[in-house]
Design a protein around this motif. Structure first.
Motif, mmCIF file in Angstrom:
data_model
loop_
_atom_site.group_PDB
_atom_site.id
_atom_site.type_symbol
_atom_site.label_atom_id
_atom_site.label_comp_id
_atom_site.label_asym_id
_atom_site.label_seq_id
_atom_site.Cartn_x
_atom_site.Cartn_y
_atom_site.Cartn_z
ATOM 1 N N ALA A 1 0.905 -1.191 0.058
ATOM 2 C CA ALA A 1 0.081 0.116 0.054
ATOM 3 C C ALA A 1 0.951 1.358 0.002
ATOM 4 C CB ALA A 1 -0.814 -0.098 1.208
ATOM 5 N N SER A 2 1.924 1.096 0.597
ATOM 6 C CA SER A 2 2.954 2.276 0.752
ATOM 7 C C SER A 2 3.681 2.692 -0.551
ATOM 8 C CB SER A 2 3.707 2.304 2.028
ATOM 9 O OG SER A 2 4.776 1.239 1.807
ATOM 10 N N HIS A 3 3.920 1.842 -1.487
ATOM 11 C CA HIS A 3 4.915 1.918 -2.556
ATOM 12 C C HIS A 3 4.437 2.835 -3.307
ATOM 13 C CE1 HIS A 3 7.662 0.877 -5.735
ATOM 14 N NE2 HIS A 3 6.798 0.827 -6.536
ATOM 15 N N ASP A 4 3.168 2.840 -3.865
ATOM 16 C CA ASP A 4 2.589 4.007 -4.740
ATOM 17 C C ASP A 4 2.638 5.420 -4.249
ATOM 18 O OD1 ASP A 4 1.892 1.849 -6.486
ATOM 19 O OD2 ASP A 4 -0.096 1.781 -6.050
ATOM 20 N N SER A 5 2.397 5.392 -3.049
ATOM 21 C CA SER A 5 2.363 6.772 -2.204
ATOM 22 C C SER A 5 3.867 7.365 -2.369
ATOM 23 C CB SER A 5 2.086 6.525 -0.622
ATOM 24 O OG SER A 5 0.855 6.192 -0.864
ATOM 25 N N TYR A 6 4.761 6.379 -1.948
ATOM 26 C CA TYR A 6 6.347 6.699 -2.049
ATOM 27 C C TYR A 6 6.766 7.291 -3.440
ATOM 28 C CZ TYR A 6 7.691 6.016 2.854
ATOM 29 O OH TYR A 6 7.760 6.167 4.095
ATOM 30 N N MET A 7 6.360 6.606 -4.572
ATOM 31 C CA MET A 7 6.409 7.035 -5.953
ATOM 32 C C MET A 7 6.046 8.414 -6.247
ATOM 33 S SD MET A 7 8.112 5.094 -7.678
ATOM 34 C CE MET A 7 7.657 5.339 -9.664
ATOM 35 N N LYS A 8 4.581 8.862 -5.887
ATOM 36 C CA LYS A 8 3.958 10.076 -6.208
ATOM 37 C C LYS A 8 4.918 11.023 -5.203
ATOM 38 C CE LYS A 8 -0.608 8.063 -6.756
ATOM 39 N NZ LYS A 8 -1.958 7.873 -6.297
ATOM 40 N N GLN A 9 5.384 10.511 -4.077
ATOM 41 C CA GLN A 9 6.137 11.557 -3.143
ATOM 42 C C GLN A 9 7.465 11.976 -3.766
ATOM 43 O OE1 GLN A 9 7.475 9.978 0.556
ATOM 44 N NE2 GLN A 9 6.973 12.086 1.587
ATOM 45 N N SER A 10 8.032 11.051 -4.484
ATOM 46 C CA SER A 10 9.387 11.196 -5.178
ATOM 47 C C SER A 10 9.219 12.404 -6.178
ATOM 48 C CB SER A 10 10.022 10.116 -5.444
ATOM 49 O OG SER A 10 10.329 9.137 -4.617
ATOM 50 N N LYS A 11 8.014 11.877 -7.032
ATOM 51 C CA LYS A 11 7.786 13.002 -8.159
ATOM 52 C C LYS A 11 7.546 14.311 -7.760
ATOM 53 C CE LYS A 11 4.888 13.743 -12.155
ATOM 54 N NZ LYS A 11 4.896 15.096 -12.052
ATOM 55 N N LEU A 12 6.722 14.619 -6.777
ATOM 56 C CA LEU A 12 6.416 15.824 -6.295
ATOM 57 C C LEU A 12 7.552 16.427 -5.735
ATOM 58 C CD1 LEU A 12 2.783 14.950 -4.589
ATOM 59 C CD2 LEU A 12 3.414 16.819 -6.448
ATOM 60 N N ARG A 13 8.407 15.493 -4.871
ATOM 61 C CA ARG A 13 9.794 16.182 -4.348
ATOM 62 C C ARG A 13 10.378 16.898 -5.391
ATOM 63 N NH1 ARG A 13 12.003 11.978 -3.028
ATOM 64 N NH2 ARG A 13 11.124 11.550 -1.244
ATOM 65 N N GLY A 14 10.520 16.186 -6.530
ATOM 66 C CA GLY A 14 11.312 16.983 -7.634
ATOM 67 C C GLY A 14 10.425 18.080 -8.196
ATOM 68 N N ASP A 15 9.543 18.029 -8.388
ATOM 69 C CA ASP A 15 8.751 19.085 -8.665
ATOM 70 C C ASP A 15 8.841 20.350 -7.995
ATOM 71 O OD1 ASP A 15 7.602 17.753 -10.934
ATOM 72 O OD2 ASP A 15 5.732 17.349 -9.972
ATOM 73 N N MET A 16 8.912 20.193 -6.501
ATOM 74 C CA MET A 16 8.966 21.325 -5.882
ATOM 75 C C MET A 16 10.446 21.820 -5.636
ATOM 76 S SD MET A 16 7.827 21.319 -1.742
ATOM 77 C CE MET A 16 8.839 19.656 -1.165
ATOM 78 N N VAL A 17 11.470 20.878 -5.762
ATOM 79 C CA VAL A 17 12.678 21.329 -5.938
ATOM 80 C C VAL A 17 12.975 22.057 -7.087
ATOM 81 C CG1 VAL A 17 15.369 20.621 -6.364
ATOM 82 C CG2 VAL A 17 13.815 19.600 -4.642
ATOM 83 N N ALA A 18 12.298 21.734 -8.255
ATOM 84 C CA ALA A 18 12.561 22.178 -9.467
ATOM 85 C C ALA A 18 11.789 23.721 -9.534
ATOM 86 C CB ALA A 18 11.792 21.751 -10.764
#
Length: 579
Positions: free
Chosen positions: A182-199
């Motif tokens: 259940a947590s894998h998909d959430s971490y994938m979305k979190q990684s993408k949003l982290r990249g968007d925020m840093v950019a």
């Protein structure tokens, strides 16, 4: 997930010695720690009866216990040292490969991603992989050893109770695996949003003058809040699932511990013939082992959250490594001489197949000609340069340099024929002299100073604190014009056979521009040159002026011919100089 972990472990393969040393020290450390409950049980049995404490034996047991704890701690420290080496060297190689890959991917990949996103993958995501590996390696190795060792000792004390423990243990795995999924998909979305925020943060922080000038502050805050809130929500969801793992397994392990205590107590009081007889000391040892047996499951399940985050980040990193590379051209011909002749034959090119740009473009350039390219924004002027230097490959047609197709010669030898000054200035962190000598790193100081004088940069460089040894960077306080003069000095030092000037004097004051134009005229003597300019006054003396519109040459000739023709060029020129 397993495929991603396999790829990470491929990078660990060269450091197999640290892996083997980790196993050895884990085995020694865990063996020592597993001996502790035995000594504790024997110590308990030495003093269970009133007035019958065996002090002599108890002292010996305490000394052995102390030595065992010391050696166990020492071996665990060595194990941690080896796992650190293994993880950090693995990540070092991974980061180097990702950076090298970015040097080999087509330019369209770099253009298609923000700098912040790529920076986030190379630094933040790889750091997360490193943290996940460190925790995973350390706790996984010691955990496995502990589980195997405690199981053996429990079997030796009372195999019947040990079987009960083994039967109940899979409940921990079942609970952990359900939550992990259940947590894998959430971490994938979190990684993408982290990249968007840093950019986004890098984009806004790097362009604060523009943000302030256009009053974009509030909107920037709102957009950042939007990304940040989304990141926060998915982070809470991911953390919620991952945080459930440890308490859930602890609850299951608590049930196992209680079952062991109950069955062992029945054995001590002789109530159950099935369990067999047990001493209080053996029960103490068994309970300690039961606790040690279940503890690694708690730790490993706790690592699952870090591992999920690390795997999600690793997938983003490997997506760069999986990108198509620029084809190796080492087998192509090395261009050793360049006579300056150039031809485009029926060239077609589009950045996006759905949006047509360059269509049936043909052009013949003679040696030593000065070619100016003019036209409205987006007509394809800079695209011609991108194709000429093979930053992008043409869709169809042919481009020839010195009678040879540029697709048949190496990119390095092709680009070495050109000196290029772009509208966008770029200086790297280093001395002024190193920046000027970027294309000729072995140039002596005298040649560097001559190039700076030719570019009219010598006077302002002398006024810098350490002159040519002053360390500069993108944010060092130099004006855009001063940076552009340094970029021009680079080309002056290279002295290439062909030139490309893409709005090369756009950031320079009029007086200095006139001087630079004279320097360029001298530099362009006998060299084939391409000049892209919006200010048409700078290209009046060109041998050929190409007027482009929507990817096609619509007019061609020198300044006088095009003015006399009264077409699109005359319109552009008159709009700038006729009131």
């Amino acid at each position: 997930m397993l495929e991603t972990l396999k790829r990470v472990f491929v990078y660990a393969r060269p450091y197999l010695r640290f892996f083997l040393m980790t196993l050895l020290f884990a085995a020694l450390g865990v063996s020592m720690s597993l001996a502790v409950p035995v000594f504790i049980g024997e110590a308990v049995d030495c003093c269970v009866g009133k007035g019958s404490v065996d002090f002599e034996k108890l002292v010996k047991i305490i000394i052995l216990l102390a030595l065992t704890v010391i050696f166990s701690t020492f071996f665990q420290w060595l194990m941690s040292l080896c796992t650190n080496k293994l993880a950090f060297l693995t990540i070092r190689d991974l980061r180097a490969d990702v950076f090298n890959k970015l040097e080999r991917v087509p330019l369209k990949y770099i253009d298609g991603h923000t700098k912040g996103e790529l920076t986030s993958r190379v630094i933040n995501d790889i750091e997360i992989v490193s943290d996940g590996l460190l925790q995973g390696f350390t706790q996984f190795f010691s955990g496995i050893m502990t589980i195997i060792g405690t199981l053996i000792f429990m079997m030796m004390i009372n195999y019947k109770i040990a079987i009960v423990v083994v039967i109940l243990t899979p409940l921990s795995f079942i609970a952990a695996s359900k939550i992990t999924k259940a947590s894998h998909d959430s971490y994938m979305k979190q990684s993408k949003l982290r990249g968007d925020m840093v950019a986004f943060a890098e984009e806004m922080a790097g362009n604060q003058k523009i943000v302030k000038a256009f009053g974009y502050d509030k909107r920037a805050e709102e957009k950042f809040d939007e990304i940040n809130n989304a990141y926060g929500k998915i982070g809470v969801k991911a953390t919620f699932f991952s945080s459930m793992t440890n308490p859930t397994t602890r609850f299951v392990n608590g049930l196992i511990y209680a079952s062991v205590g109950l069955l062992g107590a029945l054995g001590v009081i002789g109530y159950s013939t099935f369990i067999g007889t047990m001493t209080v000391g053996k029960l103490s040892s068994f309970l300690a082992y039961a606790n040690q047996y279940t503890k690694p499951f708690n730790e490993i399940s706790g690592v699952f959250a870090e591992l999920q985050n690390a795997v999600s980040s690793a997938e983003r990193v490997f997506s760069i490594l999986d990108e198509e590379e620029i084809a190796d051209d080492s087998d192509k011909e090395v261009l050793t001489s360049c006579d300056g002749t150039l031809s485009f034959s029926n060239v077609f090119f589009s950045y996006d197949p759905k949006v047509k740009l360059i269509r049936n473009f043909s052009l013949d350039v003679k040696s030593g000609q000065r070619i100016a390219i003019v036209g409205p924004t987006g007509c394809g002027k800079s695209t011609i340069i991108n194709l000429l230097l093979r930053f992008y490959d043409i869709d169809s047609g042919k481009i020839e340099l010195s009678g040879k197709s540029i697709s048949d010669i190496t990119r390095d030898s092709l680009r070495s024929c050109f000196g290029m000054v772009l509208q966008e200035t770029w200086v790297f962190t280093g001395t002024v002299a190193e920046n000027i000598a970027y294309g000729v790193p072995d140039a002596d100081r005298e040649r560097i100073i001559e190039a700076a004088k030719a570019a009219y940069a010598h006077s302002f460089i002398k006024r810098l604190p350490q002159g040519y040894d002053t360390v500069i960077s993108e944010d060092c306080g130099l004006s855009q014009g001063q940076k552009q003069l340094i970029c021009i000095a680079r080309i002056m030092l290279m002295d290439p056979p062909m030139l490309i000037l893409d709005e090369a004097t756009s950031s320079i004051d009029l007086r200095t521009e006139l001087r630079i134009q004279r320097a360029f005229l001298k530099l362009m003597e006998g060299r084939t040159s391409f000049v892209i300019a919006h200010r048409l006054s700078t290209i009046k003396n060109s041998d050929v002026i190409l007027v482009m519109k929507q990817g096609n040459i619509i007019e061609q000739g020198n300044h006088a011919q095009l003015i006399e023709k009264g077409g699109f060029y005359a319109e552009l020129y008159n709009s700038q100089f006729v009131s």
